[in-house]
Structures are given as structure tokens and as C-alpha cells.
Design an enzyme around this catalytic site. Structure first.
Site, PDB file in Angstrom:
ATOM      1  N   GLY A 513      37.953  63.430  61.549  1.00 40.97           N
ATOM      2  CA  GLY A 513      36.525  63.171  61.617  1.00 40.97           C
ATOM      3  C   GLY A 513      35.745  64.142  62.469  1.00 40.97           C
ATOM      4  O   GLY A 513      34.771  64.749  62.016  1.00 40.97           O
ATOM      5  N   ARG A 614      39.541  72.533  70.945  1.00 39.54           N
ATOM      6  CA  ARG A 614      38.418  72.349  71.853  1.00 39.54           C
ATOM      7  C   ARG A 614      38.231  70.865  72.173  1.00 39.54           C
ATOM      8  O   ARG A 614      38.209  70.025  71.269  1.00 39.54           O
ATOM      9  CB  ARG A 614      37.133  72.905  71.235  1.00 39.54           C
ATOM     10  CG  ARG A 614      35.900  72.774  72.135  1.00 39.54           C
ATOM     11  CD  ARG A 614      34.619  73.060  71.377  1.00 39.54           C
ATOM     12  NE  ARG A 614      34.579  74.418  70.882  1.00 39.54           N
ATOM     13  CZ  ARG A 614      34.167  75.476  71.570  1.00 39.54           C
ATOM     14  NH1 ARG A 614      33.777  75.308  72.829  1.00 39.54           N
ATOM     15  NH2 ARG A 614      34.154  76.678  71.031  1.00 39.54           N
ATOM     16  N   LEU A 616      35.747  68.297  72.829  1.00 42.84           N
ATOM     17  CA  LEU A 616      34.307  68.153  72.657  1.00 42.84           C
ATOM     18  C   LEU A 616      33.697  67.258  73.728  1.00 42.84           C
ATOM     19  O   LEU A 616      32.575  67.494  74.169  1.00 42.84           O
ATOM     20  CB  LEU A 616      34.003  67.588  71.269  1.00 42.84           C
ATOM     21  CG  LEU A 616      34.449  68.468  70.097  1.00 42.84           C
ATOM     22  CD1 LEU A 616      34.351  67.703  68.790  1.00 42.84           C
ATOM     23  CD2 LEU A 616      33.608  69.741  70.032  1.00 42.84           C
ATOM     24  N   THR A 620      35.401  60.639  75.768  1.00 44.08           N
ATOM     25  CA  THR A 620      35.809  59.993  74.518  1.00 44.08           C
ATOM     26  C   THR A 620      37.208  60.427  74.109  1.00 44.08           C
ATOM     27  O   THR A 620      37.967  59.631  73.551  1.00 44.08           O
ATOM     28  CB  THR A 620      34.802  60.306  73.396  1.00 44.08           C
ATOM     29  OG1 THR A 620      34.683  61.726  73.227  1.00 44.08           O
ATOM     30  CG2 THR A 620      33.434  59.726  73.715  1.00 44.08           C
ATOM     31  N   GLY A 690      42.584  61.359  67.795  1.00 39.25           N
ATOM     32  CA  GLY A 690      42.648  59.908  67.679  1.00 39.25           C
ATOM     33  C   GLY A 690      44.040  59.344  67.491  1.00 39.25           C
ATOM     34  O   GLY A 690      44.351  58.264  67.989  1.00 39.25           O
ATOM     35  N   GLU A 691      44.899  60.066  66.777  1.00 41.61           N
ATOM     36  CA  GLU A 691      46.232  59.554  66.474  1.00 41.61           C
ATOM     37  C   GLU A 691      47.349  60.231  67.261  1.00 41.61           C
ATOM     38  O   GLU A 691      48.420  59.652  67.453  1.00 41.61           O
ATOM     39  CB  GLU A 691      46.499  59.695  64.968  1.00 41.61           C
ATOM     40  CG  GLU A 691      45.562  58.842  64.130  1.00 41.61           C
ATOM     41  CD  GLU A 691      45.597  59.187  62.652  1.00 41.61           C
ATOM     42  OE1 GLU A 691      45.774  58.266  61.841  1.00 41.61           O
ATOM     43  OE2 GLU A 691      45.438  60.367  62.306  1.00 41.61           O
TER      44      GLU A 691
END
Length: 729
Positions: A513, A614, A616, A620, A690-691
């Protein structure tokens, strides 16, 4: 105006590093955080819709067979009941989010216990639930449906099969070899928000508020399921309370609510119960994995074998990609890899967070620990010696490779002791204490993505895309990227997501994403910058934007002269995806204590070091890593789907019996972000995180358990009874 960028070669310009606003890479809090914690962010079932009826699904209570009859009249006579629907479309199973056609089946056919077969609609939820419980259904049951993978003839997945060299000979000649079999239980996504939908039909247009991850595919799936054109459908998923793969495709509630709204001519809400989410939404397949490792006297791999058996329903294409990172993780010129699928009658198996590596890496990394012990080599050093220079099967270079840095930085931050390792060297009362580690890898993917960016005449910006934010921070990082490129405070960037009226994004899945939609926003912003530079008669690369103004010149409001500039960025991965092996890498370190009498395991501390291009937003990104490590603890110690061996129904179908890690199970977790730039990964040099945070972490815990008490456990999760049984005398 649409600006199309197809990436066929690495982008070494690193333009984001040259911008002057200085917001990308900063630990910015979530822009939607306040709305979520105050309860003002509306989730799928919470939109106020006047005159909304309530629907409750009825599910099958047989394993395989046909529905003969339903006593609808008796239910229709109950208070408040409006309709009982058993339309064929209601049996649409949750798709994988990667096809334009939603799988369908005859409404009379039952393929697994818990399959939706009807929808009861009433004025209130309580009335609908009561009526659904009282709907009498007669079946013609078929005996002999295979329920256990061991009872089904496996199908080999040819695309995953690799035969290079002679593994049997390498094993026979190896100075050190390992031949072990691991099993993992099935898993549920267990997202906090249940699957829910509200559908409204005005006679020509269908609007559905739903909890979905990939609207770009979901709209095509729903159109196919309902025989509608896509322009007749609007999907809205502005806030999603977790998905972890379970909301990649349209689920039964989406179709059921839509069918009911169209047939009844009034809005209908369908919310799955927690039990229904477990029973009929996709599961992660259980696995059985054989690992064969052959190494020379120095611990260098000469042979590598990984054979996995998974399961799914008959006719389903998805197969848990257990071998995904095994193809390139370590060297070894003699290689055998094979994936097989057993066809059984449990609910559909599909993508659950980090499909493939989540269960493949724990088996591989536990086997590597055994090899390290046999070879007398520190586990970190063994992995460093076996990092390949290029993909050992496809002869492709890596786009970037930070495993060595993750291993070294993680070991230093954790305080890893590289001295001799033996079990039962440390005890605290009745608890054995030990440490373990494991490598991490998760393939990097990017997908086609579109986003519209509008630089408004008032000096603010608007970003629009149907991309979703499932808790990953998409709202925030897109505001940061647009703010960086436009020279704006992210507070002056409004991000609108989760609406199919906007350009199609890549959807939230596969950890693609951020890199994909972030690149589309980057492309759109670059085009806006070029137009501004043209008005100022200067080269775009020489133009500096900061705090809403051009360095040494006019404000953006003055440059715009009362008119907006809107550009749609269209990012598409090109030939570059065939030129490199792209992956994120990492390393896990864990300290555990194991009770000598009960076998109970507690994680004292755990650290993950990750390299994923990178960074970001460190806040998060770190949050995603912590979530992944928490999932690793669940995979290692508690999470398992248990099916009844007689009829195949899921026994532990709620959060009371399916044991996800709770607060007391999770210690303070440390994360090391290994910053890098991967020009082949995306135009913004970012990869997914995320994973990656759960791909192998369970093995670090397994290896720590062995170091603590001497118990080698070959079955995940490592429950107290299994640990106790594996303890040496």
C-alpha cells in the site's frame, strides 16, 4: 489531467531527500487518530441511515450436501420479520481480492459447516437474530467429505516446484545436516471490527458502506456478483477496524446486504457475529513442512529443501505460499522446494497477515537453529555466512539487501551473547531463562495505483483515492508525501480515502500500500510542481517549496492566482519487477522464561530490526512492527484453529477460545528501523513493513525456549503441554 509513470528502471534521483519541507521521515502522529479514539470516526455499521432494516445470516450445520427446504413461512410470521432470502448470490464466498469475478455456487450446495445459506431481515437486529435462530432447514447430507489434510490426495503446485542439483547427495555428503518436520495450526485474522455492511439502492445506483481492504477489486467483484455495471455501484470504506487479509475480497455481508436492499427497496444492514466471522470468513491454512539443510564444516549451506502441505476447499485457487521467501533466503546449490494443496471441506483458506512467510519462516528459522547447534556456530554468524549474493534460483540481483545490517544492529541493541550456547544455563526460581533469534524476510510487491492531488487556490491541498487505511497510517503518510512535495504543512493537506468515486488505488494488502499509493501521489505532485515551475520560468528540480511559498519568491496563493491545479498520478510497476528480487529483511531476538513444572512460556523481552527501504514515518512504521511482533507471539504460543474431526465445524470460534495475545502476554517491545534507499522498489524508495514484522518472530521464541529448557518443539503453537512433553529428563 492524468500523468502516467511506468517504472522500468531504478529511480536513483531520491527526490524526496531534496525537498525542503522536512516532513517525510518524521514521527508524525496519525491525522485521524483523534477521530478514532473519540469515537467520531464512523465504521461500516455506524453510518446513520434512516429506515434501515437489519439482516442476520443463517449458516449451514452440515459439512457437505444440499439444502432441501427451509420453513420460511414460520419465520415470516414472527414479530418484525420482513423477509427470508436464499438467493444464489448470498452464497458468494470471500474472494481473495485479486480477481474481477466473485466465486459463486449453487445456493442448495453446502461445501463446509458454517457456510451462509440464507438471510433473515427484520425491523430490529434482535428480531432478525431470533428469527434466524428459529429457521428450520432440512438437508441432504453427503458422507465422506475429507476434513483433514492427511486424508486428502495432495495436488502439487507446479509454479512453486524447484529441483536444482542433487539434494539427496548433498545431505549424504554434508558435514552437518538437518531433516525435520514442523507443523503450524490454522489461524484467524481476528480483526477487532467484525465484517459489516449497510446497502442502499435507489433503483439505479447501489451505495454500500462496508469494511473492505481493496475497493479497486471489490467493486468489480460486487458488480459481477450482482450482475450490475461498476458505474452503478459506490463502495465506501473510510475507516476499517483491521483486516489482516480477511477483508481483501467481498465477504458474505456485503453481498447479502446488497441483495436484500435491492429486493426490498430499503436500506439493509448486515453485521456478522464474532462466531460467524470465525466460521465463514477465510482462515489461514494449517501447514506441514519438511526442512532439509545440508552444510559444510564451516556451516555454509550446500543443500536446501523445503516441502510444504497446505489445504483449501475444492475449486479454490489460493494456496498458502509457504515457500515464498525460501526461494531466495539462503544459498545452497542443491535445492528442492515443493508446495502441495489438500482439498478438504473447511471454510475457505485465504490470505491472513503475511501469507506464506508468517508460517514458512518460523519453520525454516527453527531448523536453522538446529543446524547452528550441530555445526557449533553462533546462530547469528550462521545466517551471516549464508546470505546469498543474488537469488540462488533465478540468478537475479537483489534490489537491496539489509539482512546483515539487521542481524548485526539487532544483536547489538538486544545484547546478544555470541558465546557458547547450551540449554538450561540460566534459571530464576522455577523458571528457565533463555534467548533465541531468527531472520525475517517478506517479499516486496508494488501494484498499479492512481491518486488525484489538487493544489487549491487557498494554498491547501487535497488528496483523493479509493485506497483504504486499515490502521496502517495511510492517511498520515499521504499527507506527509503531498506536504513534502508541495511545501506544505501536512495539517494543510486533506486526505480522502475509501470511496470508489475517487481514482483507484492499489488497496491495502500484501504490504504494497504505502509504496504503491505513495508513488501515485508522488507522481501527481511532481506534475503539479512542474506546472508551477513553468509559470515561474524555472526548472522544476531547481524549485524549492517550503511553508506554502517558493523559496525567495511568491507564495503558492500568489502563484495560483485564484485557480486550482489538479493532477491525477498513475503509477504502474514495469519491467523492473522482472529485473530484481525485492524483499524486506529483518532479524528477531527474544528472551523467554519457561516454567520447569508447567511448561508455560513467558516472553520477557523481544526486539526486531527491520530494513524496508525509506522509512516514511517512524511512528506508524514502528507501530506496524510492534503489531507484527505481537502476532509472532500469538503464532508461537497461543493461536490455533481447532476443528471438530466429525463434521469439521470450528470449535473455538470466538475470542474467548481462540487465544490471541493479551496485554499481559506482550512485554515492552523494541524496534530498530534500519534506514535504506531502494531505488528499484518504488519511485519513493520505500518497501512494505506491515507484514515483515511477524515473518519469523515465532522461531526466535521457539529457539529461546530450547535455549531456556532444552525443549525442541516441532509444532506451533508451543503450548505448555507440548513444551512439557519435549523437555529432557
Amino acid at each position: 489531467m492524468t500523468v502516467h509513470f511506468k517504472q522500468d528502471k531504478p529511480d536513483t534521483s531520491n527526490r524526496l531527500d531534496g525537498m525542503k519541507q522536512g516532513v517525510v521521515g518524521q514521527p508524525m502522529p496519525r491525522v485521524e487518530g483523534l477521530a478514532k479514539v473519540t469515537g467520531t470516526a464512523p465504521y461500516a455499521a455506524e453510518y446513520p441511515v434512516e429506515g434501515c432494516a437489519e439482516g442476520v445470516l443463517v449458516t449451514a450445520t452440515i459439512t457437505r450436501g444440499e439444502v432441501v427446504s427451509m420453513d420460511k413461512d414460520a419465520v415470516l410470521a414472527m414479530p418484525g420479520v420482513i423477509a427470508v432470502l436464499d438467493d444464489a448470490k448470498l452464497t458468494t464466498r470471500a474472494a481473495q481480492g485479486t480477481a474481477d469475478e466473485a466465486p459463486q455456487q449453487d445456493p442448495a450446495t453446502v461445501c463446509y459447516w458454517g457456510q451462509p445459506i440464507a438471510l433473515v431481515v427484520a425491523e430490529t437486529f434482535e428480531q432478525a437474530r431470533d428469527a434466524a435462530k428459529h429457521l428450520k432447514v432440512e438437508y441432504r447430507e453427503e458422507a465422506g467429505a475429507p476434513l483433514d489434510p492427511a486424508d486428502a490426495e495432495p495436488e502439487e503446485q507446479d509454479e512453486d516446484t524447484v529441483h536444482q542439483g542433487d539434494l539427496a547427495h548433498a545431505m549424504a555428503e554434508a558435514a552437518h545436516s538437518v531433516d525435520v518436520t514442523y507443523t503450524t495450526k490454522g489461524h484467524a485474522s481476528a480483526a477487532m471490527e467484525p465484517h459489516a455492511s449497510i446497502a442502499e439502492w435507489d433503483g439505479t445506483k447501489l451505495t454500500v458502506h462496508a469494511s473492505l481492504q481493496m475497493l479497486n477489486y471489490n467493486i468489480s467483484e460486487l458488480a459481477d456478483a450482482l450482475d450490475l455495471e461498476e458505474d452503478q455501484i459506490r463502495l465506501v470504506s473510510r475507516f476499517v477496524g483491521g483486516g489482516f487479509g480477511s477483508k481483501l475480497g467481498i465477504s458474505e455481508d456485503v453481498v447479502a446486504a446488497s441483495v436484500a436492499a435491492m429486493e426490498l427497496g430499503r436500506p439493509v444492514r448486515v453485521v456478522l457475529s464474532r462466531q460467524q466471522v470465525f466460521q465463514c470468513i477465510m482462515r489461514r491454512s494449517e501447514t506441514k513442512q519438511r526442512l532439509r539443510l545440508a552444510a559444510d564444516a564451516d556451516g555454509k549451506l550446500t543443500g536446501f529443501g523445503h516441502h510444504a502441505l497446505v489445504s483449501n476447499l475444492p475449486g479454490e485457487e489460493f494456496a498458502e505460499p509457504v515457500l515464498q521467501s525460501s526461494h531466495f533466503m539462503y544459498g545452497g546449490e542443491n535445492r528442492e522446494l515443493m508446495l502441495e494443496v489438500a482439498r478438504i471441506h473447511r471454510m475457505t483458506a485465504g490470505s491472513v497477515r503475511a501469507p506464506g512467510e508468517a508460517v514458512g519462516m518460523p519453520a525454516l528459522e527453527a531448523a536453522m537453529d538446529i543446524l547452528a547447534e550441530k555445526a557449533g556456530i553462533d546462530p547469528v554468524e550462521l545466517r551471516l555466512r549464508n546470505i546469498p549474493d543474488k537469488n540462488p534460483e533465478e540468478d537475479l540481483p537483489f534490489s537491496s539487501h539489509k539482512l546483515a545490517e539487521c542481524l548485526r544492529q539487532g544483536a547489538e541493541a538486544f545484547g546478544w551473547d555470541s558465546g557458547p550456547r547450551k540449554p538450561r544455563q540460566s534459571r530464576d526460581g522455577e523458571w528457565w531463562v533463555g534467548t533465541g533469534m531468527a531472520s525475517a524476510a517478506r517479499v516486496h510487491n508494488v501494484e498499479e495505483a492512481k491518486a488525484r492531488v489538487t493544489l487549491k487556490a487557498d494554498g491547501t491541498a487535497l488528496v483523493e483515492t479509493d485506497m483504504t487505511d486499515i490502521g496502517t497510517g495511510t492517511y498520515t503518510i499521504l499527507a506527509q508525501i503531498a506536504g513534502e512535495m508541495m511545501g506544505l504543512d501536512p495539517a494543510d493537506v486533506l486526505v480522502e480515502l475509501g470511496d470508489t468515486r475517487h481514482p483507484r488505488g492499489p488497496g491495502s494488502g500484501g504490504s504494497w500500500g504505502a509504496a504503491s499509493i505513495g508513488s501515485a501521489v508522488y507522481v501527481a505532485c511532481t506534475a503539479i510542481r512542474e506546472e508551477i515551475a513553468g509559470r515561474l520560468d524555472m526548472a522544476e528540480k531547481d524549485m524549492e517549496l517550503r511553508d506554502g511559498a517558493v523559496a525567495g519568491g511568491k507564495s503558492l496563493v500568489e502563484v495560483l492566482e485564484g485557480k486550482d491545479i489538479a493532477k491525477e498520478g498513475h503509477y504502474e510497476p514495469g519491467d523492473i519487477t522482472d529485473d530484481f528480487t525485492a524483499s524486506g529483511f529483518g532479524a528477531f531476538f527474544a528472551e523467554v522464561r519457561v516454567n520447569r513444572w508447567t511448561g508455560e512460556t513467558r516472553v520477557n523481552r523481544m526486539l526486531g530490526a527491520f530494513g524496508f527501504g525509506r522509512v516514511l514515518n517512524p511512528t506508524t512504521a514502528r507501530s506496524q512492527c510492534i503489531g507484527g511482533i505481537t502476532w509472532s507471539i500469538g503464532l508461537a504460543l497461543t493461536e490455533m484453529l481447532e476443528f471438530d474431526p466429525v463434521d469439521g465445524h470450528l470449535v473455538n470460534c470466538d475470542l474467548a477460545e481462540y487465544h490471541v495475545p493479551v496485554h499481559r502476554d506482550v512485554p515492552d517491545l523494541d524496534v530498530v528501523l534500519v534506514e535504506e534507499r531502494d531505488p528499484a522498489a518504488s519511485p519513493i524508495q520505500a518497501k512494505g513493513i506491515g507484514e515483515l514484522g511477524m515473518c519469523g518472530g515465532a522461531a526466535a521464541i521457539a529457539n529461546a525456549i530450547y535455549n531456556a529448557c532444552g525443549a525442541r518443539v516441532f509444532d506451533y503453537p508451543m503450548s505448555p503441554d507440548r513444551v512439557l512433553a519435549a523437555m529432557p529428563e
